[in-house]
Design an enzyme around this catalytic site. Structure first.
Site, short mmCIF file in Angstrom:
data_model
loop_
_atom_site.label_atom_id
_atom_site.label_comp_id
_atom_site.label_asym_id
_atom_site.label_seq_id
_atom_site.Cartn_x
_atom_site.Cartn_y
_atom_site.Cartn_z
N PHE A 203 0.85 -1.18 0.00
CA PHE A 203 0.00 0.00 0.00
C PHE A 203 0.89 1.24 0.00
O PHE A 203 1.90 1.27 0.69
CB PHE A 203 -0.90 0.03 1.24
CG PHE A 203 -1.87 -1.11 1.32
CD1 PHE A 203 -2.97 -1.16 0.49
CD2 PHE A 203 -1.68 -2.14 2.23
CE1 PHE A 203 -3.88 -2.21 0.56
CE2 PHE A 203 -2.57 -3.19 2.31
CZ PHE A 203 -3.68 -3.22 1.48
N SER B 16 10.04 1.48 2.24
CA SER B 16 8.97 0.59 2.71
C SER B 16 9.20 0.13 4.14
O SER B 16 10.34 -0.01 4.58
CB SER B 16 8.89 -0.65 1.82
OG SER B 16 8.57 -0.30 0.49
N VAL C 153 2.17 -7.18 4.88
CA VAL C 153 1.66 -5.88 4.47
C VAL C 153 2.83 -4.93 4.36
O VAL C 153 3.53 -4.67 5.34
CB VAL C 153 0.61 -5.35 5.47
CG1 VAL C 153 0.15 -3.95 5.10
CG2 VAL C 153 -0.58 -6.30 5.56
N GLU C 154 3.07 -4.43 3.16
CA GLU C 154 4.12 -3.45 2.91
C GLU C 154 3.46 -2.08 2.81
O GLU C 154 2.50 -1.89 2.08
CB GLU C 154 4.83 -3.80 1.60
CG GLU C 154 5.94 -2.86 1.22
CD GLU C 154 6.63 -3.24 -0.09
OE1 GLU C 154 7.54 -2.52 -0.51
OE2 GLU C 154 6.23 -4.27 -0.71
N ILE C 155 4.00 -1.12 3.56
CA ILE C 155 3.52 0.26 3.52
C ILE C 155 4.68 1.09 2.98
O ILE C 155 5.77 1.08 3.56
CB ILE C 155 3.09 0.74 4.91
CG1 ILE C 155 2.04 -0.22 5.50
CG2 ILE C 155 2.54 2.17 4.82
CD1 ILE C 155 1.78 0.00 6.96
#
Length: 131
Positions: A76, A112, A123-125
């Site tokens: 995301f 990230s 979940v990668e931000i």
């Protein structure tokens, strides 16, 4: 005429507990929960996309041949810097798995941070601001 794809509209996330998963994505990532369809399915909206939530073992159909929880890696994009993301995750008692680290996304260099949702999905931000 050449066939092309413009964008992703939605992704289906198979989860072991829809309520727990929806709560986590609302609280940690700021997504907005919505109900849709006659059977009141749950989705999570963000920007111009959404995640549709499917319960493990449910017969929603059609679905992936081997739909299961904890099989997704997803990235995301946020407008926040990674230090703000790390601080927010700590406030939500969400452990950082890796990062902040330089990565390459669809539009080039980004930074990230990785964490896991309640089912263990990665979940990668990421942010292109710090590319």
């Amino acid at each position: 005429m050449k066939f092309t794809i413009d964008r992703i509209d939605h992704v289906v996330l198979t989860c072991s507990d829809i309520g727990l998963t929806a709560d986590w994505y609302e609280r940690v990532l700021g997504m907005e929960r919505e109900e849709f369809g006659a059977d009141k399915r749950i989705a999570l909206r963000f920007g111009a996309q959404k995640l549709n939530l499917h319960q493990v073992g449910s017969d929603v159909g059609p679905q992936a041949a081997k739909a299961q929880a904890s099989a997704l890696d997803i990235c995301f994009i946020t407008a926040l810097g990674m230090e703000d993301v790390v601080s927010h995750l700590a406030e939500q008692d969400v452990a950082v798995v890796e990062g902040p680290a330089p990565k390459i996304g669809a539009l080039g260099a980004m930074r990230s941070v990785y964490c896991r949702d309640p089912d263990g999905n990665l979940v990668e931000i990421s942010s292109y601001l710090e590319g």
